[in-house]
Every structure is written in C-alpha cells, then in structure tokens.
Design a protein around this motif. Structure first.
Motif, PDB file in Angstrom:
ATOM      1  N   GLU A 211     -41.756 -64.653  -6.804  1.00  0.00           N
ATOM      2  CA  GLU A 211     -41.210 -63.754  -7.821  1.00  0.00           C
ATOM      3  C   GLU A 211     -40.034 -62.937  -7.317  1.00  0.00           C
ATOM      4  O   GLU A 211     -39.088 -62.668  -8.061  1.00  0.00           O
ATOM      5  CB  GLU A 211     -42.299 -62.805  -8.323  1.00  0.00           C
ATOM      6  CG  GLU A 211     -41.804 -61.801  -9.352  1.00  0.00           C
ATOM      7  CD  GLU A 211     -42.900 -60.968  -9.967  1.00  0.00           C
ATOM      8  OE1 GLU A 211     -42.583 -59.871 -10.475  1.00  0.00           O
ATOM      9  OE2 GLU A 211     -44.069 -61.392  -9.942  1.00  0.00           O
ATOM     10  N   PRO A 214     -36.034 -66.086  -6.197  1.00  0.00           N
ATOM     11  CA  PRO A 214     -36.223 -67.173  -7.158  1.00  0.00           C
ATOM     12  C   PRO A 214     -36.300 -68.540  -6.484  1.00  0.00           C
ATOM     13  O   PRO A 214     -35.303 -69.261  -6.356  1.00  0.00           O
ATOM     14  CB  PRO A 214     -34.994 -67.064  -8.065  1.00  0.00           C
ATOM     15  CG  PRO A 214     -34.442 -65.699  -7.835  1.00  0.00           C
ATOM     16  CD  PRO A 214     -34.761 -65.386  -6.401  1.00  0.00           C
ATOM     17  N   ALA A 245     -33.851 -61.788 -12.308  1.00  0.00           N
ATOM     18  CA  ALA A 245     -34.426 -63.134 -12.203  1.00  0.00           C
ATOM     19  C   ALA A 245     -35.761 -63.032 -11.485  1.00  0.00           C
ATOM     20  O   ALA A 245     -35.804 -62.885 -10.257  1.00  0.00           O
ATOM     21  CB  ALA A 245     -33.473 -64.069 -11.463  1.00  0.00           C
ATOM     22  N   PRO A 247     -39.137 -65.173 -11.282  1.00  0.00           N
ATOM     23  CA  PRO A 247     -39.983 -66.311 -11.634  1.00  0.00           C
ATOM     24  C   PRO A 247     -41.415 -65.877 -11.928  1.00  0.00           C
ATOM     25  O   PRO A 247     -41.921 -64.912 -11.356  1.00  0.00           O
ATOM     26  CB  PRO A 247     -39.894 -67.201 -10.394  1.00  0.00           C
ATOM     27  CG  PRO A 247     -38.545 -66.885  -9.815  1.00  0.00           C
ATOM     28  CD  PRO A 247     -38.386 -65.410 -10.036  1.00  0.00           C
ATOM     29  N   THR A 263     -38.525 -68.522 -15.374  1.00  0.00           N
ATOM     30  CA  THR A 263     -37.921 -67.356 -14.740  1.00  0.00           C
ATOM     31  C   THR A 263     -37.553 -66.332 -15.796  1.00  0.00           C
ATOM     32  O   THR A 263     -36.762 -66.615 -16.712  1.00  0.00           O
ATOM     33  CB  THR A 263     -36.674 -67.739 -13.931  1.00  0.00           C
ATOM     34  OG1 THR A 263     -37.040 -68.668 -12.905  1.00  0.00           O
ATOM     35  CG2 THR A 263     -36.054 -66.511 -13.273  1.00  0.00           C
TER      36      THR A 263
END
Length: 341
Positions: A211, A214, A245, A247, A263
């Motif tokens: 997370e 990415p 961003a 994920p 994402t």
C-alpha cells in the motif's frame, strides 16, 4: 447456493451512509449484478466471507471496539445468527475461516483473533484467542506500530498467514489448542507497507500488494515448511503516480497467468502477467469509480468495490490478455468489499 443462482455479498461502511450488507444476484453469462436485499445488523461490515457450503456468511464490524458477526444464508436476505462476538481488537479489516475458527485481522490494535465456531457454524462467545503483533516501520505516521490488514489460510490449509502494513512483514501462524501461535515472520522491504496477499493456484507462490509503495512483492511459498521467501518486487503503475496512489486489492487468475491489483487515488486496475517466478506489468485500466477499496475475482469476472463513488463495478476479462473490460455497475454507498457465492 442451494437454488443454483450465483450471488454476491457486498460490505459497506454504515458510518458513511452505507446500507450494511447488500445481496445481489450475479448473472452467470455477463457478471451483471442485480440488488436483491440489504441488512443493517452491525456497524461497518467492511469485509465478508462465506462458509464453504455457502450456508453461513461472516462479517467483521470495523469499529474501535471490533466484532465479528454470523448470518444464515437462506434465500435472498442473510439473517443474523446470534449476537456479534467481540474480537478483543480494534478496527478489524479482514476475516477468513481456518481450522474451525473465524480469524480476524485487527488493523487498529495490530493483532489477529481466532473466534471458535460451533458445529452449526455459529460463533461461540467463549474467550477468543488473540495474537498480538509487534514492531514498526520507517513510514510515519502509518508505521508507528503494527497494523494487521489481512489474514487467511494458505492453500494447504495447514497455516494461517497474516499481512501487517505497520511492520513490513508477513507472519505465518498455526492454531494450537485454540490459540494462535506464530511459526515464522518474513520481513519485506522497509516502508513498503504490505496490505494483502494472494496465492498462485500452484500453491508455491504468493503475491503481496504493498500500500505504501505501489508494487507487488513476489514470494516463493513452501507449504511443507511454512516458509515465505521474497523474490522480487514489481511496480503496479507505469510511472510515478500523478496523485495519491494506495494499492488495495489483489487477485490471481484461476489459470495462474495473471495477477490484478486495484490502486486508490489513481483509480486503476493493473494487469500483471506471470512470467516464471516474476511479474510483468501489462497495462492499467480505469476501475470504473473512485477509491477502489477491494478487488474480487470469480466466475470469470472481476468485481471492484469503489468506496468513495459508492458503487460496485464488474468487468469481463479477456482470457488471452488478462485485460478487464467494464461491464456495468450498481449503486452501493460506501462499498468496501465483495465476496462471491
């Protein structure tokens, strides 16, 4: 399901206006969802899982107090089966079934809880067993302490594997006399922030979506030893992100040829091709909404719970390229998770 129809069960955040648990019929040919019912019995049922026979549905209550709830699935509307059971942990974000127990990953308290099941699939209120994680990571404030985000059994059913965003690690556990016991902890790259893990259908590889960076970490999995070995890390975006961003979800195709991730912020699904013991980013496609919190693969389709746009989108997947093609969506306010029956 007993009537032969395919169903999807959708979790949501009631604190943000979500309807609780939504049941939808899933068309076998198109993947299209049609809402059948909703039930609002516990706050913030953000993650769900079905029993193998499809007769019981379990949900976390992602609150500061933390609980798990059971429902009987008979017809188009799950019915509560007893009162929710506390998990002695805060903010449970994920749950799974393992060795006659419901396991919950408690993000807030950085722990994993085992709640025993009765033979009829209902939850017992006897003392739950909690395994508390420890450690931290270099990314502040997200890694000041442990944050267990996912827990699931491995394909052999022998081990329970928990992914901790706060400690940059994956723990392999067993149950001994109803108590969770850690077997081994595997460190991933500092600051990567592992969130969820998906096993390859060969049972010998696993993919961890990160997370805070990415990317996906490819690992070798040894079920005999209960050992996870990191091999490589692959970006899920073609370049530096243009905005936030983060994920969230990850899934592997049944034929083992592709891995998909979602994402948030960039609001895309990534298609990664499996090449030997590595991955190659093929392309990204729009996720069909905003802030895709979860990604589920099943019956030849992908389902995405878009939390902030309040919808669940389904995609057909090209079997040759692995590229998803948007089919449609239904409205579910504050959608958080999809599980398929």
């Amino acid at each position: 399901m007993a009537d032969g129809r395919r169903r999807a069960f959708i979790g949501s955040f009631t604190a943000a206006g979500g309807p609780g648990i939504v049941t939808a019929e899933a068309d076998a040919d198109t993947g299209a969802l049609t809402v059948l019912s909703s039930v609002n019995a516990v706050p913030d049922p953000s993650c769900l899982t079905l029993s193998p026979d499809g007769e019981m549905l379990y949900a976390v209550s992602e609150t500061a107090e933390g609980a798990v709830a059971a429902y009987r699935v008979d017809g188009d509307k799950p019915e509560p089966a007893g009162r929710p059971v506390p998990v002695d942990g805060s903010g449970p974000t994920h749950l799974s079934l393992y060795a006659g127990h419901v396991l919950t990953a408690n993000y807030g308290s950085g722990s994993v809880t085992a709640v025993p099941l009765r033979p009829d699939g209902t939850l017992t209120r006897s003392a739950s067993r909690v395994l508390r994680h420890s450690g931290s990571g270099p990314h502040t404030p997200r890694q000041q302490g442990p944050h267990a985000h996912q827990v699931q059994p491995d394909p052999s059913g022998r081990w329970a594997v928990s992914v901790d965003l706060g400690t940059d690690s994956v723990r392999v556990c067993t149950l001994t006399d109803g108590a969770l016991v850690m077997h081994r902890e595997t460190a991933l790259r500092p600051g990567s922030g592992p969130r969820h893990l998906a096993f390859h259908p060969d049972g010998r590889h696993a993919y961890v979506v990160n997370e805070l960076s990415p990317s996906v970490t490819v690992c070798r999995w040894d079920a005999a030893e209960g050992a996870l070995t990191p091999l490589s890390e692959t970006p899920v975006l073609p370049g530096a992100p243009a905005r936030d961003a983060y994920p969230s979800g990850i899934a592997a195709s049944r034929d083992g040829r592709f891995v998909w991730t979602a994402t948030r912020g960039e609001d895309v699904l990534s298609v990664l091709a499996v090449e030997g013991e590595g991955l190659r980013l093929v392309t990204t496609v729009p996720c069909g909404g905003h802030w895709p919190r979860a990604l589920t693969a099943g019956h030849g389709f992908l389902y995405v719970a878009n939390e902030r746009s309040g919808d669940v989108t389904w995609f057909a997947v090209d079997p040759l390229t692995g590229v998803p093609r948007r089919g449609g969506s239904i409205r579910v306010t504050a959608a958080s998770y999809v599980t398929l029956g």
